[in-house]
Design a protein around this motif. Structure first.
Motif, PDB file in Angstrom:
ATOM      1  N   SER A  74      70.466  47.724  39.736  1.00  0.00           N
ATOM      2  CA  SER A  74      71.373  46.908  38.927  1.00  0.00           C
ATOM      3  C   SER A  74      72.830  47.192  39.262  1.00  0.00           C
ATOM      4  CB  SER A  74      71.109  47.146  37.439  1.00  0.00           C
ATOM      5  OG  SER A  74      71.343  48.503  37.090  1.00  0.00           O
ATOM      6  N   ALA A  75      73.147  48.455  39.580  1.00  0.00           N
ATOM      7  CA  ALA A  75      74.521  48.796  39.931  1.00  0.00           C
ATOM      8  C   ALA A  75      74.950  48.093  41.205  1.00  0.00           C
ATOM      9  CB  ALA A  75      74.654  50.311  40.093  1.00  0.00           C
ATOM     10  N   ASP A  76      74.049  48.016  42.185  1.00  0.00           N
ATOM     11  CA  ASP A  76      74.364  47.312  43.422  1.00  0.00           C
ATOM     12  C   ASP A  76      74.599  45.824  43.169  1.00  0.00           C
ATOM     13  OD1 ASP A  76      74.471  49.367  45.234  1.00  0.00           O
ATOM     14  OD2 ASP A  76      72.508  48.989  46.132  1.00  0.00           O
ATOM     15  N   VAL A  77      73.809  45.241  42.297  1.00  0.00           N
ATOM     16  CA  VAL A  77      73.971  43.810  42.015  1.00  0.00           C
ATOM     17  C   VAL A  77      75.364  43.547  41.456  1.00  0.00           C
ATOM     18  CG1 VAL A  77      73.147  41.838  40.689  1.00  0.00           C
ATOM     19  CG2 VAL A  77      71.503  43.472  41.634  1.00  0.00           C
ATOM     20  N   VAL A  78      75.768  44.325  40.463  1.00  0.00           N
ATOM     21  CA  VAL A  78      77.094  44.137  39.861  1.00  0.00           C
ATOM     22  C   VAL A  78      78.190  44.417  40.888  1.00  0.00           C
ATOM     23  CG1 VAL A  78      78.691  44.957  38.087  1.00  0.00           C
ATOM     24  CG2 VAL A  78      76.268  44.648  37.540  1.00  0.00           C
ATOM     25  N   LYS A  79      78.074  45.555  41.566  1.00  0.00           N
ATOM     26  CA  LYS A  79      79.104  45.950  42.544  1.00  0.00           C
ATOM     27  C   LYS A  79      79.266  44.900  43.631  1.00  0.00           C
ATOM     28  CE  LYS A  79      77.770  49.148  45.332  1.00  0.00           C
ATOM     29  NZ  LYS A  79      77.334  50.493  45.758  1.00  0.00           N
ATOM     30  N   HIS A  80      78.169  44.458  44.213  1.00  0.00           N
ATOM     31  CA  HIS A  80      78.274  43.549  45.350  1.00  0.00           C
ATOM     32  C   HIS A  80      78.626  42.123  44.930  1.00  0.00           C
ATOM     33  CE1 HIS A  80      75.769  46.669  47.663  1.00  0.00           C
ATOM     34  NE2 HIS A  80      77.040  46.818  47.929  1.00  0.00           N
ATOM     35  N   CYS A  81      78.153  41.708  43.778  1.00  0.00           N
ATOM     36  CA  CYS A  81      78.547  40.396  43.264  1.00  0.00           C
ATOM     37  C   CYS A  81      80.063  40.344  43.051  1.00  0.00           C
ATOM     38  CB  CYS A  81      77.806  40.101  41.965  1.00  0.00           C
ATOM     39  SG  CYS A  81      78.167  38.467  41.276  1.00  0.00           S
ATOM     40  N   LEU A  82      80.619  41.392  42.436  1.00  0.00           N
ATOM     41  CA  LEU A  82      82.056  41.407  42.170  1.00  0.00           C
ATOM     42  C   LEU A  82      82.862  41.685  43.439  1.00  0.00           C
ATOM     43  CD1 LEU A  82      82.306  43.113  38.674  1.00  0.00           C
ATOM     44  CD2 LEU A  82      81.971  40.716  39.268  1.00  0.00           C
TER      45      LEU A  82
END
Length: 276
Positions: A12-20
């Motif tokens: 989930s951290a990667d999803v938020v980080k990479h989306c932003l």
């Protein structure tokens, strides 16, 4: 907290980080001038979601796979970046920040990657073969300061350490203060895990005391209450985010919270200014 990229790829951290991160770079690219993109803790660049390390945690099932199952068009750019390194509808490989940044490069932009861990640096060079990225194997904090100010008028530094060392936050704080003195107008993104609110609040207050203006904090808490001794979420500190990025942020954060909330929890994802 030990947070080696390979164990947590696609969570989930990667999803938020990479989306932003994608949205941040694209906001900066609304101006035609060249950008220098620097990733201080680049990791391996590309991860096998079926590999032993990723399978040991199984975190991708609660991250990238949830994002792929979600219908929100606000996650389309993120899904496209992951899909670009895969064949077929379901992701089996996960691109780290280096591969995502490489996808975003324009001809006038430059990408500088750094990874101190020898095995990861070797994997990074293999993953970035055929791109225009320069790969270094140096101390991340030394490199961060040595490359500032960037050769281009504008740039972005991504700081994404594994938090293996007990003094990691102190090193980030000191390096950020020095970096701001050298490059006050530059954009910096710092990723951090969230384990307990007390530790995070103390660090946030230390950063606030640096007095750096235009300092945005994004916090993604997965659970409705802290889970003792567990990874509770992650977030980003972003210094000097462009207006186009912050203006479009609220609906994106709402989409991410909805897509990634653990079953039985709503979770929260917020953005607030330490200094504006």
């Amino acid at each position: 907290m030990n947070y080696r990229h390979s164990f947590h790829a696609g969570n989930s951290a990667d999803v938020v980080k990479h989306c932003l991160l994608i949205r941040l770079v694209r906001a900066l690219q609304q101006k035609p001038g060249a950008l220098t993109l620097i990733d201080t803790h680049a990791g391996c660049g590309l991860y096998d979601l079926g590999g032993e390390e990723a399978q040991r945690t199984g975190e991708a099932a609660h991250g990238v796979l949830r994002a792929f199952a979600d219908a929100s068009p606000l996650l389309d750019d993120y899904r496209a970046a992951v899909q670009a390194v895969n064949v077929g509808p379901e992701p089996h490989l996960y691109p780290g920040s280096p591969r995502i940044l490489a996808q975003l490069l324009r001809p006038q932009d430059a990408l500088i990657l750094n990874e101190k861990h020898p095995q990861d640096a070797q994997a990074l060079r293999a993953a970035m073969r055929g791109t225009q990225a320069a790969v270094h194997e140096r101390d991340a904090y030394e490199l961060w300061l040595a490359l500032l100010p960037t050769r281009t008028p504008r740039g972005l530094v991504v700081v994404d350490p594994p938090y293996e060392q007990t003094d990691e936050r102190a090193r980030i704080t000191a390096a950020l203060a020095a970096a701001h003195r050298k490059w006050a107008h530059g954009v910096t993104l710092i990723w951090f895990p969230l384990k307990d609110r007390g530790t995070h609040l103390r660090w946030t207050e230390q950063l606030r005391r640096l007095g750096i203006p235009k300092f945005l904090a994004v916090e993604h808490w997965l659970y409705d209450a802290d889970q003792p001794d567990l990874y509770n979420g992650a977030g980003l500190f972003i210094i000097n985010p462009p207006y186009a990025f912050t203006q479009a942020l609220p609906p994106v954060l709402a989409a991410l919270r909805s897509a990634l909330a653990p079953y039985g929890h709503q979770g929260t994802i917020t953005a607030s200014w330490l200094h504006d």
